[in-house]
Structures are given as C-alpha cells and as structure tokens.
Design a protein around this motif. Structure first.
Motif, short mmCIF file in Angstrom:
data_model
loop_
_atom_site.label_atom_id
_atom_site.label_comp_id
_atom_site.label_asym_id
_atom_site.label_seq_id
_atom_site.Cartn_x
_atom_site.Cartn_y
_atom_site.Cartn_z
N GLU A 151 0.84 -1.21 0.00
CA GLU A 151 0.00 0.00 0.00
C GLU A 151 0.87 1.26 0.00
O GLU A 151 0.50 2.29 -0.55
CB GLU A 151 -0.95 0.02 1.20
CG GLU A 151 -2.17 -0.88 1.03
CD GLU A 151 -1.80 -2.35 1.09
OE1 GLU A 151 -0.78 -2.69 1.75
OE2 GLU A 151 -2.51 -3.17 0.49
N ARG A 152 2.04 1.19 0.67
CA ARG A 152 2.94 2.35 0.67
C ARG A 152 3.47 2.58 -0.75
O ARG A 152 3.55 3.70 -1.23
CB ARG A 152 4.08 2.14 1.64
CG ARG A 152 4.90 3.41 1.87
CD ARG A 152 6.06 3.16 2.82
NE ARG A 152 5.59 2.74 4.12
CZ ARG A 152 6.33 2.01 4.96
NH1 ARG A 152 7.55 1.64 4.62
NH2 ARG A 152 5.85 1.65 6.13
N TRP A 153 3.79 1.49 -1.40
CA TRP A 153 4.26 1.57 -2.78
C TRP A 153 3.19 2.18 -3.68
O TRP A 153 3.46 3.06 -4.49
CB TRP A 153 4.66 0.17 -3.24
CG TRP A 153 5.04 0.03 -4.68
CD1 TRP A 153 4.54 -0.85 -5.58
CD2 TRP A 153 6.05 0.77 -5.40
NE1 TRP A 153 5.14 -0.71 -6.79
CE2 TRP A 153 6.07 0.28 -6.70
CE3 TRP A 153 6.91 1.80 -5.03
CZ2 TRP A 153 6.93 0.78 -7.67
CZ3 TRP A 153 7.76 2.31 -6.01
CH2 TRP A 153 7.77 1.79 -7.32
N GLN A 154 1.95 1.73 -3.51
CA GLN A 154 0.85 2.29 -4.30
C GLN A 154 0.68 3.77 -4.00
O GLN A 154 0.44 4.58 -4.90
CB GLN A 154 -0.45 1.54 -4.00
CG GLN A 154 -0.48 0.14 -4.58
CD GLN A 154 -1.76 -0.59 -4.21
OE1 GLN A 154 -2.17 -0.58 -3.06
NE2 GLN A 154 -2.39 -1.20 -5.18
N ALA A 155 0.84 4.14 -2.72
CA ALA A 155 0.70 5.55 -2.35
C ALA A 155 1.79 6.38 -3.04
O ALA A 155 1.53 7.49 -3.51
CB ALA A 155 0.78 5.71 -0.84
N TRP A 156 2.98 5.84 -3.11
CA TRP A 156 4.06 6.57 -3.79
C TRP A 156 3.72 6.81 -5.25
O TRP A 156 3.91 7.90 -5.78
CB TRP A 156 5.38 5.80 -3.67
CG TRP A 156 5.97 5.86 -2.30
CD1 TRP A 156 5.41 6.42 -1.19
CD2 TRP A 156 7.24 5.33 -1.89
NE1 TRP A 156 6.23 6.26 -0.11
CE2 TRP A 156 7.36 5.61 -0.50
CE3 TRP A 156 8.26 4.65 -2.54
CZ2 TRP A 156 8.48 5.23 0.23
CZ3 TRP A 156 9.37 4.27 -1.80
CH2 TRP A 156 9.49 4.57 -0.44
N ILE A 157 3.25 5.76 -5.91
CA ILE A 157 2.88 5.90 -7.33
C ILE A 157 1.82 6.99 -7.49
O ILE A 157 1.94 7.90 -8.31
CB ILE A 157 2.35 4.56 -7.89
CG1 ILE A 157 3.45 3.50 -7.84
CG2 ILE A 157 1.80 4.73 -9.29
CD1 ILE A 157 2.95 2.10 -8.16
N ALA A 158 0.78 6.89 -6.65
CA ALA A 158 -0.35 7.82 -6.78
C ALA A 158 0.08 9.25 -6.45
O ALA A 158 -0.30 10.20 -7.14
CB ALA A 158 -1.49 7.38 -5.87
N LEU A 159 0.89 9.40 -5.38
CA LEU A 159 1.29 10.74 -4.97
C LEU A 159 2.21 11.38 -6.01
O LEU A 159 2.13 12.58 -6.27
CB LEU A 159 1.97 10.69 -3.60
CG LEU A 159 1.02 10.39 -2.44
CD1 LEU A 159 1.80 10.06 -1.17
CD2 LEU A 159 0.08 11.56 -2.19
N THR A 160 3.07 10.57 -6.61
CA THR A 160 3.93 11.09 -7.67
C THR A 160 3.08 11.65 -8.80
O THR A 160 3.30 12.78 -9.27
CB THR A 160 4.84 9.98 -8.23
OG1 THR A 160 5.52 9.37 -7.13
CG2 THR A 160 5.85 10.53 -9.20
N ALA A 161 2.07 10.88 -9.18
CA ALA A 161 1.18 11.32 -10.27
C ALA A 161 0.47 12.61 -9.87
O ALA A 161 0.37 13.55 -10.67
CB ALA A 161 0.17 10.24 -10.61
N ALA A 162 -0.02 12.66 -8.64
CA ALA A 162 -0.80 13.82 -8.20
C ALA A 162 0.09 15.07 -8.12
O ALA A 162 -0.31 16.15 -8.56
CB ALA A 162 -1.45 13.54 -6.85
N LEU A 163 1.28 14.92 -7.55
CA LEU A 163 2.16 16.09 -7.42
C LEU A 163 2.58 16.60 -8.78
O LEU A 163 2.62 17.81 -9.03
CB LEU A 163 3.40 15.72 -6.59
CG LEU A 163 3.14 15.58 -5.09
CD1 LEU A 163 4.36 15.00 -4.38
CD2 LEU A 163 2.78 16.94 -4.47
N LEU A 164 2.86 15.67 -9.69
CA LEU A 164 3.24 16.05 -11.05
C LEU A 164 2.10 16.82 -11.71
O LEU A 164 2.30 17.87 -12.33
CB LEU A 164 3.58 14.79 -11.84
CG LEU A 164 4.36 14.97 -13.11
CD1 LEU A 164 5.77 15.43 -12.79
CD2 LEU A 164 4.42 13.66 -13.90
N THR A 165 0.89 16.29 -11.56
CA THR A 165 -0.28 16.95 -12.13
C THR A 165 -0.45 18.35 -11.56
O THR A 165 -0.66 19.33 -12.29
CB THR A 165 -1.55 16.12 -11.83
OG1 THR A 165 -1.33 14.79 -12.27
CG2 THR A 165 -2.76 16.70 -12.54
#
Lengths: 331, 418
Positions: A151-165
């Motif tokens: 879940e931490r790994w998934q959070a990293w993926i999602a947060l990277t996408a969100a911050l980039l956006t």
C-alpha cells in the motif's frame, strides 16, 4: 521557482506520512491522490475556463482501461500510465473539438452522453474489456522486495502522479494560457477582442483536463489492480463536479479539498451509521444511498453558507489573521 | 502555491489522527482469547440485493446462537458485513477496509462471481483465509494459485451438467435455450449445460449484465427462436425480471433456474401479484427446502431465526446463511484452541465435513470446490420442494451419478462438537 520548492516540500512531507500511516490509510491517501489528478484537471476546465464537463468519470475510465490492457500486454507501469494519458488525451481532443462549438447545457449534455456511453462499451466488447466483471491485471511488486508494504508503494505511485499533475497544472494556470482560460471564462467577446482564439483555448483546456483525468483513472486502476465499469459510473462524474464545487471552484487548492471529500465522506457516513444502532433493515437501506445523500446535502449547505467552497472559507479565515509579511505577497 | 500547501497540511492532520485498531492479543489478526472477528462483502443494496441481503444477517444470527452457547473454544464470533452493492469496484474498497483496517481473521462467504473475482489476488497476497465464497464459479478451486480460497456452492458447471442431464432425460426433443449473466457465472453454467447437451443442443444463447435492467431483447430472441425450455443462470432479481417480462410478451416456456437465482420465497416477493407465474418452475438445490417443516435442520434454523434474527422472513437465503455459519463453526472447532490462519486452512483441507447439505462437501488439499451435488426442485402450488434423487458430478467430463447418502441429523444443541 516557489512552485517547485512547494512541490518538493509537499513531496517530502507526504513521503514521511506514508511511513507513519498504517496500510489502509496509505491506501486512502493514494485514492485521494488518484482523485486529485481528476479534480485538478476538472478545476482547470470548469473553474478556470468555464466549461462544464459531466463526463470526466468516463475519461478516467478510458485511462484506467488503457492501463489495465497495457499492463496485461506489456507490464511496464510507467509505459502503461503514459499510454493511459496518451489515449485519454486523444479522446479529450475529440470531445474537446465538439465541446468548443457548444455552450453551457449543450456541452453538459454531450459530456453526460460520454459518461453514459463509455461504461456501455465495456459490455459491448466484453471479450476484451470483461463486461461488468471487468479485468484484473498484474502489478510487479515494489522494487524494494516483497516485504515492502504494498500500500505504501501504491501511495508513492499515486502521490507522484498527483504532485506532477498539480505542478504542471499550476504552471499552466500561472502562464499566459491560464490568463487566456480566465479571459475566455469571464467574457468570450472581450477575450476575442484581446486577440485570444477562444475555440483553441477551450480545446486546450479540455485536452489538458482530459489528460489529467486519464492519469487519475490509470492510477485508480493501479490501486485496485482491476478495472470494472462500476468504478466509473455516471455517479462518479457527478461526484467529481460536486467535489470541485464544494472544494472551491477555480483554485487548485479547492481540487485538493474535493479529492479529500470524495474519499472521506463515504467513509464518515459509514462510520456514523455504525455508531447509531439502527434497525438492520433501515441500516441496509441507508448503507448504499447515504453517502450520496450526504454529498448532496453538503453541496447545498456549502453553497448557501460558503459560495466559495471550502477553500473560500479558508481564504476568509486567513484574511482575519494578521498578515504574515514575507509570505503574504502572492501573485 | 502557498495556498496548495495548507490543504495538504490539513490532510496530514486528518489522516494522521485516524485510529489504528491493531492486532489484539492473539497470534493471528482478528483473534483474541475472547473473540474471532471475520468479515464479508454482500450486496445489501443494488441490482443483486433481492434475497442476498438476508444471507449475512442469517449467518450472524447463527453465530449469535453459538455465542450464546459459549462460543467456540471460549471465543465469540463477530461478523463484520460490508455492502458492496454487487459492484466490483466497491468490493475492492470494502475488502481492503476489512483486511487492512478492521484486521479481520478471515473473509467468510464473500458474495458474487464478478465482485469476488477482483479481490482474489489481494486476499492471496495478504494471506487472508477466504472461506466458502458465495458463488459457484470454478475460480475458487485453484489450490495451487489461491491456497487460502475455498468455495461453498456446487460449482456452476456441476450444476449446469445436472440441469442439462435432467432436461435430456425428462424433456427429450424440446428446444432448449439459455440465459446467463455476462461473467464467469453465466459462462461456467453454460459450459455445464453444453457439456451434456452439446453445443448444438442449446438453440438460443443470451446474456445480460446487471447494470442494464431490461431483458426484453433477450426474451424476444427466445420467443422468436421458439424455445420450449429456458435455463436461467441469473441472480434472483433477474430471474424475476425475465419471468415477468416473458409473461408480458405472452411467452411461457419451462423455466429451469440455477440455485443461486431460484429461491421461491425471494422470487415470489419480487414478483408480488405475478407470483403464480412461478408455478411449475424447475430448479436445483443442495440445502434443505424452506418448506420442509419436518426437516430437523429447518426446525433448528427456524428456532434460531425467531430467537436471534428478529423473526426475519424464513426462506432459502436464511437456510443458506445459517448453513455457512454452521460449516464455519465446524471448521473452527476442528482448528482447535490454538487458532491461526494456517491451522484454519489445514482444518478445512482435512475435510470430512457434513451438515445440512444434500451433496458431498469436497474439501481436501487439492480440492477447494465445496458442495459437489444437487437435487432437482419444482414449485407446486406455492411450495418449492425436492423430487427425485440427489445427483453428483464433476466439472469435467465425468458422468452424472446418484448420491445416495442422506445428510445427518443436526447435533442436539445445534452447535457442532469439537
């Protein structure tokens, strides 16, 4: 420059947070991040450029299904997400072309049709898309070994996408394109007189916003490791619009509030129904419908009490505080 | 930009203060010296909620009955029920909540083929026992790939073969057609029917999706195809919808309905005044008929229903829910006082369980499929009851044979012994 510093700061804080949070909260944080991609894109389109879309849930579905199919075919996550964004951008361009010729309720109607039709497509091509059951796919474990919390790994993926956006959309809205968006929103005739190509500006806003929604949908698929039409129903499209309105239309910060609400409100209502010992029959009937009702009521209350949404309230609260000299010199 | 940081900080505060219930004292999550917490996902709302929403309350009632008698090895059983509305996306969410946040010991009787398929990998990666899935998809029986997942229902191919076999022997020469849900439920069932009748033996094949509540076109296809027998692999809401739609179009074939969508109590409630349309409906089942008032299992479950389920309507769903509860308590007793996820799975694989069910319960290290037999039912004058022998078969090319063993009587106190 400050925008990059703020993004880095947020990234650091969120990284730390993913270590503090237990698994399920990390999953919720990741879900917030996935929705944020979409609400931020919709904020640019609706809040800044003045075009209403009721079809962003379907654009998220486009991104999600592309990611699912690409994961099954190739299996490289960055590639899959990029493909998801690319396909949704193309879809956004097509709808955007139509959208630039339509106004207000007509545009809402077309995007609404998209929201209704896209889930139906999954049934029509059910041997590829899996019908109502959807498709599951494989995601490689985190590169830090099997013991690393997934879940931490998934959070990293999602947060990277969100911050980039957020960073890219922040840059866009602060640029001359952003000023053109707002000019078109406020008065098309005046914008045209200033030499702004209105249709082109509207198409750009739609394409950008679609790309963000596609990324959000793709990330959502990565969180569930599956896609199904139920995740991208018409209700989601309506929820997205409600979320950005309640969050505060027009500013990207409002999109953050909206994304948080999309995850927090259903959770809170479920908890409330657990606290009150309702008779089982009533609780059953409420369970599925209550979040919808609560969202609707929240929308009405916020619109009456705080037309600027949550972010409007925050801004008002901040203006009551004594000004902080160095930070308070905004744009 | 400063404006974006504030909500992020609030988010940190918001999620940061959420509570983490933690694991408790015992060795396994959800197990303490006094309690076992298990979870399930069910459609309490939405297109499949008719009938199915009563299953979890019935299972809960059976657990309350066992808890009132002292529980299992001194532990009370708590069942957490989450509504997924039969929407696979919601199932993803609520099952993660049960496993990651509520830290349940196991998932028990999660309902639905499309919904549960999506969480198989997640449950496997978390090593959560995934017991007695409420669906007859063959997916649950893959011990190599999903060592913790076990079925309960006879699989849909087994059922399809038995229904096809009945049609072949008792309705020879009739034109047979098929309506199935557009997922593994419908596909597995059709595979069973055609295994016996041959692909050409099913004249018109149609599917439906639960998101479209109109089966007019499908019924049209059956009518214009002059179908005389229609096999339905449908959830209860769509069984009622299909039979109702057909009657409105003046089409009255012989209906043969899968056990998951053929409960008379549920269907007659959905159809209301049109309930007489169910007269003569054929089906198959493997648990005691709700109408069999003299059956000792039905008497036991009725008593529990009155006492612990607020006298909710007593139908096939009630019997189903309680039968699942009974099997789970049996397995817990067999797993012993030292309860872990491993010992639980070992206990199920040891097999040898019997209960209210008519067919054999096939649990072993390389068979996770659940019940392996069914008996035909018919509705006669508002009563749905069994006729003929119980049949068993496999989901491959094996023959359909009679299964002569009758279920044992329930234990005197209604709680399986250790």
């Amino acid at each position: 420059m400050r925008r990059y510093a703020a993004t880095l700061g947020a990234a650091g804080a969120l990284l730390g947070l993913t270590y503090l949070l237990p698994a399920f909260q990390n999953y919720q944080l990741a879900t917030v991040a996935a929705y944020l991609c979409a609400t931020a894109g919709l904020t640019v389109l609706t809040g800044q450029c003045g075009q209403l879309s009721l079809g962003h849930g379907a654009l998220m579905a486009t991104g999600a299904y592309t990611v699912a199919l690409m994961q099954s075919a190739v299996g490289s996550l960055p590639l899959s997400l990029a493909a998801g964004v690319a396909v949704t951008t193309a879809a956004g361009a097509v709808i955007g072309l139509a959208a630039a010729r339509l106004r207000g309720p007509y545009l809402a109607g077309v995007t609404l049709a998209v929201a209704v039709v896209v889930p139906g497509i999954t049934t029509m091509f059910d041997d590829v898309l899996g019908g109502d059951q959807g498709r599951t796919f494989y995601l490689a474990p985190p590169p830090f070994g099997y013991d690393f919390p997934f879940e931490r790994w998934q959070a990293w993926i999602a947060l990277t996408a969100a911050l980039l956006t957020m960073l890219l959309l922040g840059n866009l809205t602060a640029s001359r394109y952003g000023r053109a968006f707002r000019a078109v929103r406020d008065d098309e005739v005046a914008a045209r007189l200033c030499g702004i190509h209105v249709a082109r500006t509207q198409i750009l806003a739609f394409v950008v916003s679609a790309a963000a929604a596609g990324l959000g949908g793709g990330v959502l698929a990565v969180l569930a490791l599956s896609v199904s039409p139920g995740a991208f129903s018409l209700t989601l499209s309506l929820f997205l619009v409600m979320a950005i309105v309640v969050g505060g239309l027009g500013s990207l910060a409002g999109a953050v509030w909206g994304a948080i609400l999309l995850v927090a409100l259903p959770d809170l209502t479920a908890r409330v129904t657990e606290v009150f010992a309702l008779p089982p029959a009533l609780a059953q009937r409420l369970e599925g419908n209550l979040p919808l009702a609560v969202f609707g009521i929240t929308l009405i209350v916020v619109m009456i009490l705080a037309p600027g949404g949550i972010q409007g309230l925050v801004r008002r609260a901040r203006s009551l505080l004594p000004p902080v000299p160095s930070v308070n010199r905004g744009r | 930009m400063r404006t974006h940081v504030l909500p992020l900080a609030m988010l940190l505060a918001l999620v940061g203060c959420s509570s983490d219930p933690g694991g408790g004292g015992g060795g396994a999550p959800g197990v303490t010296d006094t309690e076992i917490v298990v979870g399930t996902h069910m459609p309490l709302t939405g297109p499949a909620s008719a009938g199915y929403s009563q299953i979890a309350p019935a299972t809960k009632a059976y657990f309350d009955f066992v808890n009132a008698a002292g529980g299992v090895h001194g532990r009370k059983i708590t069942l957490k029920v989450k509504d997924d509305g039969y929407n696979p996306a919601n199932t993803q969410q609520v099952v993660r909540e049960l496993v990651l946040q509520d830290r349940v010991f196991a998932i028990l009787n999660g309902l639905g083929t499309p919904t549960h398929t999506g969480v198989l990998d997640f449950l496997n990666s978390q090593r959560v026992p995934d017991l007695f899935v409420a669906s007859g998809s063959r997916s649950w029986d893959q011990p190599g790939k999903y060592p913790g997942t076990f079925g309960f229902n006879p699989d849909y191919t087994v059922e399809g073969k038995i229904l096809g076999w009945y049609v072949q022997r008792n309705l020879p020469g009739k034109k047979v057609c098929f309506l199935g849900q557009d997922d593994d439920f419908g596909r597995d069932s059709l595979a069973g029917v055609t295994r016996v009748l041959g692909d050409a033996g099913v004249a018109v094949k149609q599917t439906y999706t639960t998101s479209v509540t109109n089966v007019g076109p499908q019924v049209d296809a059956f009518k214009s195809g002059a179908c005389e027998v229609v096999v339905l692999a449908t959830v209860p809401g769509f069984t009622a919808l299909t039979i109702g739609t057909a009657a409105r179009q003046g089409f009255r074939p012989q209906w043969i309905v899968s056990n998951v969508g053929g409960d008379y109590g549920t269907l007659s409630k959905s159809l209301g005044d049109a309930a007489p349309l169910l007269e003569g409906m054929l089906g198959a089942n493997y648990l005691p008929a709700a109408a069999a008032a003299s059956d000792p299992w039905v008497r036991l479950f009725q008593r529990i229903n009155t006492q612990f389920n607020a006298g909710a309507p007593f139908d096939g769903n009630t019997i189903y829910g309680m039968s699942v509860g009974y099997l789970f308590v049996q397995v817990l007793q067999a797993a012993g006082r030292d309860l872990t996820r491993e010992s639980l799975i070992e206990a199920v694989e040891k097999g040898g369980y019997t209960g209210p069910g008519l067919g054999p319960l096939r649990f072993s290290a390389d068979d996770h499929s659940g019940y392996g037999g069914l008996r035909m039912t018919r509705v006669t004058g508002t009563v749905q009851d069994y006729f003929g022998p119980t049949y068993e078969t496999d989901s491959e090319a094996g023959p359909v044979t009679e299964y002569p063993v009758a279920p044992p009587a329930p234990p005197a106190n209604g709680v399986p012994a250790a």
